[in-house]
Design a protein around this motif. Sequence first.
Motif, PDB file in Angstrom:
ATOM      1  N   TYR A  83     -33.619 -40.034  24.651  1.00 30.24           N
ATOM      2  CA  TYR A  83     -32.801 -41.249  24.603  1.00 30.24           C
ATOM      3  C   TYR A  83     -32.238 -41.420  23.202  1.00 30.24           C
ATOM      4  O   TYR A  83     -32.985 -41.444  22.218  1.00 30.24           O
ATOM      5  CB  TYR A  83     -33.630 -42.474  24.986  1.00 30.24           C
ATOM      6  N   ALA A  84     -30.898 -41.544  23.124  1.00 25.06           N
ATOM      7  CA  ALA A  84     -30.233 -41.680  21.832  1.00 25.06           C
ATOM      8  C   ALA A  84     -29.078 -42.667  21.959  1.00 25.06           C
ATOM      9  O   ALA A  84     -28.736 -43.113  23.056  1.00 25.06           O
ATOM     10  CB  ALA A  84     -29.728 -40.326  21.350  1.00 25.06           C
ATOM     11  N   TRP A 373     -35.085 -21.398  33.155  1.00 26.72           N
ATOM     12  CA  TRP A 373     -34.665 -22.797  33.162  1.00 26.72           C
ATOM     13  C   TRP A 373     -35.591 -23.668  32.314  1.00 26.72           C
ATOM     14  O   TRP A 373     -36.785 -23.401  32.201  1.00 26.72           O
ATOM     15  CB  TRP A 373     -34.636 -23.350  34.583  1.00 26.72           C
ATOM     16  N   TYR A 374     -35.004 -24.718  31.768  1.00 21.59           N
ATOM     17  CA  TYR A 374     -35.759 -25.714  31.012  1.00 21.59           C
ATOM     18  C   TYR A 374     -35.305 -27.082  31.503  1.00 21.59           C
ATOM     19  O   TYR A 374     -34.129 -27.445  31.371  1.00 21.59           O
ATOM     20  CB  TYR A 374     -35.480 -25.549  29.516  1.00 21.59           C
ATOM     21  N   GLN A 375     -36.232 -27.849  32.090  1.00 17.03           N
ATOM     22  CA  GLN A 375     -35.890 -29.159  32.652  1.00 17.03           C
ATOM     23  C   GLN A 375     -35.870 -30.224  31.563  1.00 17.03           C
ATOM     24  O   GLN A 375     -36.784 -30.283  30.730  1.00 17.03           O
ATOM     25  CB  GLN A 375     -36.932 -29.559  33.703  1.00 17.03           C
ATOM     26  N   MET A 376     -34.883 -31.081  31.621  1.00 16.42           N
ATOM     27  CA  MET A 376     -34.869 -32.215  30.695  1.00 16.42           C
ATOM     28  C   MET A 376     -33.804 -33.226  31.093  1.00 16.42           C
ATOM     29  O   MET A 376     -32.906 -32.926  31.888  1.00 16.42           O
ATOM     30  CB  MET A 376     -34.684 -31.764  29.239  1.00 16.42           C
ATOM     31  N   GLY A 377     -33.932 -34.408  30.534  1.00 19.44           N
ATOM     32  CA  GLY A 377     -32.940 -35.454  30.722  1.00 19.44           C
ATOM     33  C   GLY A 377     -32.305 -35.807  29.392  1.00 19.44           C
ATOM     34  O   GLY A 377     -32.990 -35.840  28.356  1.00 19.44           O
ATOM     35  N   LEU A 378     -31.012 -36.077  29.408  1.00 18.18           N
ATOM     36  CA  LEU A 378     -30.260 -36.464  28.213  1.00 18.18           C
ATOM     37  C   LEU A 378     -29.609 -37.814  28.495  1.00 18.18           C
ATOM     38  O   LEU A 378     -28.683 -37.900  29.301  1.00 18.18           O
ATOM     39  CB  LEU A 378     -29.191 -35.413  27.890  1.00 18.18           C
ATOM     40  N   HIS A 379     -30.102 -38.837  27.839  1.00 16.43           N
ATOM     41  CA  HIS A 379     -29.704 -40.205  28.192  1.00 16.43           C
ATOM     42  C   HIS A 379     -29.153 -40.959  26.981  1.00 16.43           C
ATOM     43  O   HIS A 379     -29.818 -41.037  25.934  1.00 16.43           O
ATOM     44  CB  HIS A 379     -30.905 -40.993  28.726  1.00 16.43           C
ATOM     45  N   CYS A 380     -27.973 -41.504  27.125  1.00 17.25           N
ATOM     46  CA  CYS A 380     -27.479 -42.479  26.167  1.00 17.25           C
ATOM     47  C   CYS A 380     -28.072 -43.839  26.537  1.00 17.25           C
ATOM     48  O   CYS A 380     -28.056 -44.230  27.707  1.00 17.25           O
ATOM     49  CB  CYS A 380     -25.957 -42.553  26.184  1.00 17.25           C
ATOM     50  N   TYR A 389     -23.225 -39.735  27.739  1.00 17.43           N
ATOM     51  CA  TYR A 389     -23.994 -38.925  28.687  1.00 17.43           C
ATOM     52  C   TYR A 389     -25.232 -39.636  29.214  1.00 17.43           C
ATOM     53  O   TYR A 389     -25.938 -40.320  28.481  1.00 17.43           O
ATOM     54  CB  TYR A 389     -24.403 -37.598  28.034  1.00 17.43           C
ATOM     55  N   ASP A 390     -25.446 -39.474  30.499  1.00 19.20           N
ATOM     56  CA  ASP A 390     -26.670 -39.927  31.159  1.00 19.20           C
ATOM     57  C   ASP A 390     -26.920 -38.930  32.282  1.00 19.20           C
ATOM     58  O   ASP A 390     -26.530 -39.134  33.428  1.00 19.20           O
ATOM     59  CB  ASP A 390     -26.484 -41.346  31.698  1.00 19.20           C
ATOM     60  N   VAL A 391     -27.562 -37.813  31.961  1.00 19.31           N
ATOM     61  CA  VAL A 391     -27.621 -36.655  32.848  1.00 19.31           C
ATOM     62  C   VAL A 391     -29.000 -36.019  32.782  1.00 19.31           C
ATOM     63  O   VAL A 391     -29.675 -36.072  31.749  1.00 19.31           O
ATOM     64  CB  VAL A 391     -26.519 -35.626  32.457  1.00 19.31           C
TER      65      VAL A 391
END
Length: 946
Positions: A83-84, A373-380, A389-391
């Motif tokens: 989260y950024a 693969w590397y799982q992660m979430g990228l959230h504004c 981005y919110d993906v």
Amino acid sequence: MPPTTTASSGQQPGKSGRKKGRRARLIVLVLVLALVGAVAYGGYWSVSTVRASFPQTKGSIELEGLSGPVDVKRDSYGIPQIYASSDADLFMAQGYVQAQDRFYEMDVRRHMTSGRLSEMFGKGQVDDDEFLRTLGWDRVAKKEYDTKLSASTKKYLQAYAKGVNAYLQGKSGEQISLEYAALGFENDYKPEKWTPVDSVAWLKAMAWDLRGNMQDEIDRALMTSRLGPKQIADLYPEYPYSRNQAIVQEGQYNELTQTFEQNGSSQENGLSSTGTGSGTSSGGTGTSTSGSGTSTGGTATGTSASTSSSTASALQSQLSGLYNVLDDVPTAVGVNGQGIGSNSWVVAGSHTITGKPLLANDPHLSASLPSVWYQMGLHCRTVSSKCQYDVSGYTFAGMPGVVIGHNAKIAWGMTNSGVDVTDLYLEKLSGDGYLYDGTTKPFTTREETIKVAGGTSKKIVVRETNNGPLLSDRYDELVKVGKKATVDNAAPDRGDGYGVALRWTALDPGTSMDAVFAMDKASNWSEFREAAALFDVPSQNLVYADSENIGYTLPGRIPIRAKGDTGAIPAPGWDPKYAWTGKYIEQDELPYEYNPERGFIVTANQAVVDKDKYPYTLTTDWGYGTRSQRITDLIEQKIKGGGKISTDDMRQMQLDNSSEIAKLLVPKLLKIDVEDKDVRQAQELLEGWDYTQDADSAAAAYFNAVWRNILKLAFGNKLPKELRVKGQCLWVDPVNTVGPADEADKVRECGQRDADQAQPDGGDRWFEVVRKLMDDENSDWWKTPKGVGDRPAATNRDELFKRAMIDARWELTAKLGKDIDTWSWGRLHRLFLKNQTLGIEGPGFLQYILNRGPWKLSGGEATVNATGWNAAGGYGVVWVPSMRMVVNLGDLDKSKWINLTGASGHAYSAHYTDQTGKWVKGELLDWSFSDDAVDKSTTDSLVLKP
């Protein structure tokens, strides 16, 4: 220590005995030194050493370059959600976190893509580096970065690199990864800073493994040494359009067809008719006229009679050498061969229990440790122009953004389209250049310096023609056979021989990196299509869903060739008629579908469009549609039965183990009269079998053994040595004999191909081959000579099937024991996960530290649960569903996902393989997306501070 592939591949790069021996010696040297170090330092491989590289996941860390705090929330499987408040901070944190878990993998991969493996692993990798430098992936990536990518993409790549370098700052090798502790003994290797180009180059490695039909092109030419055109046609049958549906049935291509029919377009003005699925213009060989081919006593021989056939035949030796070169290149993503593929499908809300679409995806790649693969979430924290981005989804360690997954509005999945974007060209070379259109053209050249750990640097000169780099410059055998090759009268004088060049869309700068970020923030179908248009290499089938709609689109830079389908066999580089035109199919002319009436879309590497309904040639080497049609049937069964599809239904479909070839063959096998009571006992296993390949199934074990032996007897023993398994030797008729040879005249030929790439591999092309031959009970393919002991000869189909049943019974007796009550498919069909450098050829103690397994798997070749195996080489698992996901567009927090291994690349991390057990069982993990769901699943929280 020389690696045998990247940290995310599943295939060894150097396959010759000479190279393998050299690598093994170097590995032993390094690890002897490591052991000496262990003694000298009083137990170097201590718990503290192993844990030294584990990431900090709690508390806070200060990172120079951040504009504000970033939260990293990990769940119980170590999967991070970031989260950024700005895009730059978001991607900088992504770089930092991925480096925490996977930097060794990232480092090996970038050395592979740039042709610099020798810098890490010594002289054993010089040959690989020479070839990779000739391809020039890193040079193309730099051109992309400098000239093609958008300013925002460059900004994100720079931020990502800054995050990786922030992690590296001040750390010793053993603090980064256990593997560096071993490497440090040999050559004092220390990782260098990450660059944006390192990230872009990874897309070239991905494109290489998904490059299309090059292997078919090579194999067809190699077959000409022993098979005639009609026989090769038998082995490359047409795609079964009437039985296995194409992807696009109601979409764009219908309008296009009408337009081109009205305009009277033809091949000669840049268009060509849709391919037949055989990769051929006449009978499946890629040649324009037929040659003669005979098959006597089950041994096929052939002699070409036409000029173009003789050219193809003359190439077989050259292409054998080329195969060896290609096979030496480290596989970045997975095995590139027949049978491998992926599944993805999307179901409209009208057919689901939620009333909203569901989307499933499971790409099939080589098994690797850690997973590719590397799982992660990228959230504004707040989506705005400052932070867009919110993906969440599956990423590649070493590259910013999410490759497959969903954001708050849409979801997408990918499968390889298989479109033809590569061509091989013969080149007439001279000291001054190469022949083109009657004129000698100068080479484009560059000098490359390969640095070697612990050794002397080596300089090479890379030469390119207008058709691309000369691959033959990197392999002496190609030069030698070029001097001896027979060519037709229209070809130029061979002089010093012919070279081989590669034309490939990925060797031109592109915009695929832009596409990743554009898809990640797309909010509707229109924006997704615009983003997909940027995804030029590799061409992928993209399925789409939002809360109300489903769709499919085919992106990619697909060349229009001057002379129709150049890609069936290598083309004459000196003839302008075979050159690429410089034109590509326009994006708005590529096939797509949006909300089809049937309410679902299935892609599983089958034909994109029907051969009669699209004006361009996309490829003539599709997958044969076995998986895609099974998925279609499962969906239709549910719908026609009045049911609605749930998330768990989608999961269950992903696990479908049904064998389509068993449904065809078992009824025939049960009718065969078997005298031997032990063979009869095995035959009885097939009575009442439901064709499901569960891990504990004895029937599945026996059937697959029978299938393997049918393929070996009918086809494998008749293929040229270049396609057969290395070390398997046969006495065969000499090439170009007419009629059966005397026993005294037979020659001994040993296979030359690695077991996981040999033919017949048993994929669904071979399903179709056998299906086409079933009614021809006396075909020459069914004839085989007497085997060892009392193994009978065969003169027709049922006699060969009987022989295969006998051979299978005694093969499994040797492998599993005489008592069939102890047999099971899983005992044969096992998955081993190996660290892709030191875990392959290192000594036992290090392999024990780094590797995991085995696991007994269900599934099989060309099943939906595609745990692939190569029938020519054995039963072991060659490729797998590398991940599985099901996205629920009605409630994203009810989506599910799983990875093959775990988040971590550190051997003794709790997250090294903590998802594998569930993956084997077919289970999926909860996939949290909303702030509340992520908070509830969080176990570790880390704050990255400016």
